[in-house]
Every structure is written in C-alpha cells, then in structure tokens.
Design an enzyme around this catalytic site. Structure first.
Site, PDB file in Angstrom:
ATOM      1  CG  ASP A 157      -2.019  -1.022   1.157  1.00  0.00           C
ATOM      2  OD1 ASP A 157      -2.077  -1.752   0.144  1.00  0.00           O
ATOM      3  OD2 ASP A 157      -2.822  -1.098   2.098  1.00  0.00           O
ATOM      4  CG  ASP A 189     -12.921  -1.556  -0.966  1.00  0.00           C
ATOM      5  OD1 ASP A 189     -12.380  -2.660  -1.140  1.00  0.00           O
ATOM      6  OD2 ASP A 189     -12.462  -0.494  -1.419  1.00  0.00           O
TER       7      ASP A 189
END
Length: 241
Positions: free
Chosen positions: A10, A131
């Site tokens: 990330d 998500d």
C-alpha cells in the site's frame, strides 16, 4: 481452483505503509522503498503482488506513479494495481506501463458500464474491488458507504470478462482480527467470477479457513500480519497450495 496469495504493498507518499480500517492518518510506514519490498516478497516465494495507491484512492487519480514504476522494474511478478483508477485512459496507461491487472473500485459503483466495457475489451485485465462494511459497498477510499449490497454489485459484473473480484471487509482491514470467511464465501457463491479475500487476515489459519469454507475462493491478500511477522511466507504458501 488455484488459491493465490497476494502480498499487499500500500503506497502513501511514496512509501510502503499499512492503514487501520482505511484511515490515512493511522498509517504505519513499513518500508520507505516499495521496490525493495517487492523484491523481498518475490524472494520469499510469492508469485503475485497487490499494490494500492492510497493517495490515488482519495484523490481520484494516480499519485504514486514513480513508486509503482519502481515496483514493476524490481520484480517479474504480475502486479495488480488499484487506487484512483477512474477512467479508460488511466486503465490503458497502467496496462501499457506493465501492470498485469487494474482494480476498479469506486468507479464500479459510479459507472459500471465503463468497467464492463473495459472488461470486454481487455479480458483478464480488469479486477473489480468491492469494499464493504456490514455487507454494504463503501466507496471514495472508504469515506462513504452506499446503499448497495456487495453481492448485488458483484452480480452486476457477471458475464463481461471481469478477471476477479477483490472483496475487502473494511471493518477488519489492518486489524488482524481474522478474515471474514462468511462474507467472502457468500460473495464467492453468488457469482462465477473468482473472488479474492481481503481484510483482517491474521495468521496461516485464516488461509486454511478460506480454503476449507467450501466456497470457490480464489485467493487472499496478505497485509499487516505478513509485515508484522505473524504470517511466515513459507507456511502461508504451503497452506495455500
């Protein structure tokens, strides 16, 4: 079905970080050199990488391009990339740069036709990122929750060439509280598209639980638990096999 592990890189401000529940101000820097991290994961035996441009997810456009390009140069592993990819031009640019698959999240809810058109034109190259919080889809870097069920959104992309769905339980992401097996299994049973689990994986037992669920789950993203040493690469790879 082959079960593939995807170590996560990330990216925030050019560094490799992990967030708690998607909160940008709760970032822990694990490596200031993402390319070095990519090489390390490859050396551990992982065959794929999952990269997210966190700044891009919030900005709605790619931000950490230099870091991504460094990762691509550092490893032969196929890289799937998400975060701020909202247009066909951005999709094409990343694929031309060497990205194996692009992950489309917010745009999958906002403009599903763009995603379907891209998936038909680029079979095997488009991944939908779903998500969810309490089973409902979250968008805009998780800052908003929609009124659409995750399973409903997943079904919308049947039959158009989407390569996979990355299903993240954002209530668990970065917390190492255990992967949400029922949520992932429900999605995997709902569609024929391969579903990859994400969020909350804490140890090798979570990988075993996903494989033993009876659902056709295609793999798992590995995040904080891998960085913290709670998951040993060789054990994870053995469990996935």
């Amino acid at each position: 079905m082959t079960f593939t592990l995807y170590p996560a890189i990330d990216l925030k401000d050019g560094a490799c970080v992990r967030l708690l529940r998607g909160e940008m101000d709760a970032a822990t820097v694990f490596n200031t050199d993402p390319a070095d991290q990519a090489r390390a994961f490859h050396a551990m035996g992982f065959t794929h990488l999952h990269v997210v441009d966190l700044n891009g997810a919030f900005a709605g456009a790619p931000v950490n391009r230099a870091a991504v390009e460094g990762i691509l140069k550092a490893t032969p592993a196929p890289v799937q990339l998400g975060g701020g990819i909202r247009t066909r031009a951005q999709i094409d640019a990343w694929l031309e740069a060497g990205i194996s698959r692009v992950i489309l999240g917010t745009i999958a809810l906002r403009d599903p036709e763009l995603v379907k058109t891209a998936a038909r034109a680029l079979p095997g190259r488009i991944v939908v990122g779903i998500d969810a919080k309490d089973g409902m889809v979250a968008v805009e870097g998780w800052a908003e929750t929609s009124d659409m069920k995750a399973t409903e959104l997943a079904k919308a992309f049947e039959g158009c060439g989407v390569a996979a769905i990355v299903a993240t339980d954002i209530g668990r992401d970065g917390l190492k509280t255990g992967v949400n097996v029922p949520f992932t299994a429900e999605l995997a049973h709902a569609v024929s598209i391969p579903v990859i689990a994400s969020g909350g994986v804490r140890d090798v037992n979570d990988i075993r639980a996903l494989k033993a669920s009876g659902a056709p789950i295609a793999g798992s993203i590995l995040g904080r638990a891998l960085y913290d040493g709670d998951i040993v690469a060789s054990e994870a790879i053995e469990a996935a096999g």
